[in-house]
Design an enzyme around this catalytic site. Structure first.
Site, PDB file in Angstrom:
ATOM      1  N   HIS A 198       0.819  -1.213   0.000  1.00 58.63           N
ATOM      2  CA  HIS A 198       0.000   0.000   0.000  1.00 58.63           C
ATOM      3  C   HIS A 198       0.847   1.255   0.000  1.00 58.63           C
ATOM      4  CE1 HIS A 198       0.088  -1.468   4.214  1.00 58.63           C
ATOM      5  NE2 HIS A 198       0.784  -0.360   4.257  1.00 58.63           N
ATOM      6  N   GLU A 441      -4.292 -13.234 -25.461  1.00 60.55           N
ATOM      7  CA  GLU A 441      -3.181 -13.434 -24.527  1.00 60.55           C
ATOM      8  C   GLU A 441      -2.718 -14.880 -24.470  1.00 60.55           C
ATOM      9  OE1 GLU A 441      -4.269 -12.094 -20.586  1.00 60.55           O
ATOM     10  OE2 GLU A 441      -6.307 -12.822 -20.795  1.00 60.55           O
ATOM     11  N   ASP A 465       0.588 -12.066 -20.395  1.00 53.08           N
ATOM     12  CA  ASP A 465       0.317 -13.499 -20.477  1.00 53.08           C
ATOM     13  C   ASP A 465       0.774 -14.094 -21.805  1.00 53.08           C
ATOM     14  OD1 ASP A 465      -0.739 -14.532 -18.068  1.00 53.08           O
ATOM     15  OD2 ASP A 465      -2.509 -13.276 -18.353  1.00 53.08           O
TER      16      ASP A 465
HETATM   17  C1  PEP Z   1      -1.909  -9.294 -19.851  1.00 58.31           C
HETATM   18  O1  PEP Z   1      -1.915 -10.505 -19.643  1.00 58.31           O
HETATM   19  O2  PEP Z   1      -1.094  -8.725 -20.607  1.00 58.31           O
HETATM   20  C2  PEP Z   1      -2.878  -8.425 -19.183  1.00 58.31           C
HETATM   21  C3  PEP Z   1      -3.011  -7.161 -19.522  1.00 58.31           C
HETATM   22  O3  PEP Z   1      -3.628  -8.934 -18.173  1.00 58.31           O
HETATM   23  P1  PEP Z   1      -3.090  -9.290 -16.708  1.00 58.31           P
HETATM   24  O4  PEP Z   1      -1.726  -8.675 -16.546  1.00 58.31           O
HETATM   25  O5  PEP Z   1      -4.097  -8.724 -15.768  1.00 58.31           O
HETATM   26  O6  PEP Z   1      -3.057 -10.776 -16.724  1.00 58.31           O
HETATM   27 MG    MG Z   2      -3.571 -11.532 -18.664  1.00 54.24          MG
END
Ligand code: PEP
Ligand code: MG
Length: 605
Positions: A198, A441, A465
């Site tokens: 935080h 992703e 991802d």
């Molecule tokens: C990603 O996977 O690039 C994304 C934007 O989602 P997150 O980071 O929340 O998995």
């Molecule tokens: Mg993601």
């Protein structure tokens, strides 16, 4: 040395840590010592059990009221949410039941029982795989201390740093950071914490330079010592020498002047010299951050991570809550659109509300995200109904995460249709003008982007991802962090493929992974055909400034050179050399704004 620090008092001391909020702060230290509560370890008589349980419950109520009083003095925003989460932790059945058991079965006094229950909870959280949950361990620690102080009748003193100071602490409690609203603090240094602690979140939203992970600093710095906090490179210097002070003063002036320059233009759109508009939007996890997005000139929200609504709480968010949250965000952001991603829970984003499941061997490839939503249909429909109803208040977009096949997309679209029909049956108003898109992703989604584009209104590439799945490296595992290569030819080729698939069908393609916030990649991404970038709000002004001073020809040229590279290393060399030569200040400035890349200044001694 008698007390371990007197001899060192005059010496310069420097360390590297993690930069969590950009900027350079120079000022006098205000040291917050580690505060411990003396916990009596007393066995009670059996007849005293009830009395101790009552004392414990009274302390819970009193602590909740104390936090309420601090909360009431704060403006709306992130801070209130953090304190609200602390109040909620005071209702945690694990804490309450475990304390009661220790009093009843082991005849421990209430203080001892609370201290043990808190230690146990912290130990469990410390073992968590994700940083987010490990950070919650310190939240529990602060709460435990406050609860114990209430029980032993100690005063719960808040900190009061003078104007212009650098706050140096082991860690800052939410109540401590609440004070930072009131006075102008120039920097924050803590011994522990990470990007999602935080103190880091607050520092970023108050735009105070901050570095965390500076072990031993509270034993070295004394209140009044000069301290330099370099939130760009992740360095802290206590009692700097004259030359260092001079250099950093110069750097601070340059940083602030540059910041002022780019902030001045942040309301303008990111249009290249030859008229190409690259839309820059914000990624949000909490509706409170919306002010930050507006302040930084975001043209809408490109990714609203709705799964955060499911964390730190005891009950599922209702349809009404989804509706109210989305309505507030849409109204504030109008006329710009807001892309709500349906809950992306599981894997690295766990919620205590998910039904207890067998531990998964491969959570990143397990029952998460859209797959989970399709199984938890009640939760999914409540969110979809809330969102569709909110759509009457502004341009709503719904985005489905982690799609890996047409079947999953069809099932997701079918759930949206079902929510629509239910609302019609219930005679509740809803928007009939919403757009639905998917996150790209998984490598599978990228490879069938042409098919997906025929069924949806937009695509958004999640590189965080996509890199993980495509290069087969766990994004949370530091041991393989060196393999996390956004410029790997496999990644740049996939991005290009998706951009082309969208362009051929007139379907907008956005990119909302952390790559979008990194000024080193702006040319490559735009050159590969990405026309929308969505990022952490504090990165927007730098990215806009780069785009405005560029031409589309130079961006395409760089992207083509990158596509011709045979390895990530070769591509990095080309990109870093070009971008460093052309945008030295922007790259330097953007370094601290990145959420994904850890800036480690290294140890000095
Ligand atoms: C990603 O996977 O690039 C994304 C934007 O989602 P997150 O980071 O929340 O998995
Ligand atoms: Mg993601």
């Amino acid at each position: 040395m008698s007390d371990g620090r007197v001899d060192a008092a005059e010496e310069r001391w420097a360390r590297g840590g993690t930069a969590v909020s950009p900027g350079i702060g120079i000022g006098a230290a205000y040291v917050v010592g580690r505060r411990r509560v003396a916990v009596p370890h007393t066995h009670i008589e059996r007849e005293q059990v009830e009395e101790e349980q009552i004392r414990f419950h009274e302390a819970l109520v009193a602590t909740r009221k104390q936090i309420e009083a601090i909360k009431a003095k704060l403006p709306h925003g992130e801070h209130r949410q953090i304190l609200k989460a602390q109040q909620m932790m005071l209702r945690d059945p694990d804490l309450i039941q475990r304390t009661e058991t220790l009093v009843r079965d082991e005849l421990r006094c209430a203080e001892w029982a609370v201290a043990t229950a808190i230690d146990e909870l912290q130990a469990t959280l410390d073992q968590a795989e994700t940083e987010y949950f490990r950070e919650r361990s310190s939240d529990i620690g602060f709460l435990g201390r406050r609860l114990l102080q209430t029980l032993v009748g100690e005063k719960t003193g808040e900190i009061s740093p003078p104007e212009g100071s650098i706050v140096v602490a082991h860690d800052l409690s939410p109540a401590d950071t609440a004070q930072l609203h009131r006075v102008r603090v120039l920097g924050i240094v803590t011994e522990v914490g990470g990007r999602t602690s935080h103190s880091a979140i607050m520092a970023r939203s108050l735009q105070i330079p901050a570095v965390v992970g500076i072990d031993g600093v509270i034993d070295i710095a004394q209140t009044g010592d000069t301290v330099i906090v370099d939130g760009v490179h992740g360095r802290v210097i206590v009692r700097p020498d004259a030359e260092e002070l001079d250099d950093h003063e110069g750097e601070r002036r340059r940083y602030d002047a540059f910041e002022e320059k780019i902030q001045k233009d942040r309301a303008f759109k990111a249009v290249t010299q030859d008229g190409l508009h690259v839309v820059t939007r914000a990624n949000l996890a909490m509706s409170e951050d919306i002010e930050l997005a507006i302040q930084h000139g975001a043209e809408g929200i490109g990714l609203y991570r709705s799964e955060y609504m499911f964390m730190n709480r005891e009950t599922l968010p209702s349809e009404e809550e989804h509706y109210r949250t989305a309505k507030a965000v849409l109204r504030k952001m109008a006329p710009y659109p807001v892309v709500f991603r349906t809950f992306d829970l599981g894997s690295d984003k766990q919620s205590p509300l998910l039904k207890a499941r067998e531990a998964e061997n491969n959570p990143a490839m397990g029952l998460r995200s859209l797959r989970l939503a399709l199984q938890e249909r009640g939760m999914f429909l409540a969110q979809l109904r809330g969102l569709l109803r909110a759509g009457v208040h502004g341009p709503l977009r719904i985005m489905l995460p982690l799609v890996s096949s047409m079947r999953e997309l069809d099932d997701g679209l079918e759930a949206i249709e079902e929510a629509r029909e239910q609302l019609i049956r219930d005679e509740l108003p809803q928007s009939d003008d919403i757009r639905v898109g998917v996150m790209v992703e998984t490598p599978a989604a990228a490879l069938i982007a042409d098919l997906l584009a025929e069924r949806v209104d937009f695509l958004s590439i999640g590189t965080n991802d996509l890199i993980q799945y495509c290069l087969a490296i766990d994004r949370e595992n530091e041991d393989v962090g060196y393999l996390y290569q956004p410029l790997h030819p496999a990644i740049t080729r996939l991005i290009k493929m998706v951009a082309e698939a969208g362009a051929a069908r007139d379907v907008p393609v956005s990119l909302c992974g952390e790559m979008a916030a990194d000024p080193r990649y702006t040319w490559v991404l735009a050159g590969l055909g990405i026309r929308e970038l969505s990022m952490n709000p504090s990165a927007i002004s730098v990215i806009k400034a780069i785009i405005r001073t560029s031409t589309s020809a130079e961006m395409t040229k760089l992207a083509n050179r990158v596509l011709a590279a045979r390895s990530a290393a070769e591509a990095e060399a080309i990109v870093y050399e070009t971008m460093h030569a052309r945008f030295p200040e922007h790259l330097e400035h953007g370094a601290g704004a990145l959420v994904a890349s850890e800036t480690d200044g290294g140890d000095d001694e």
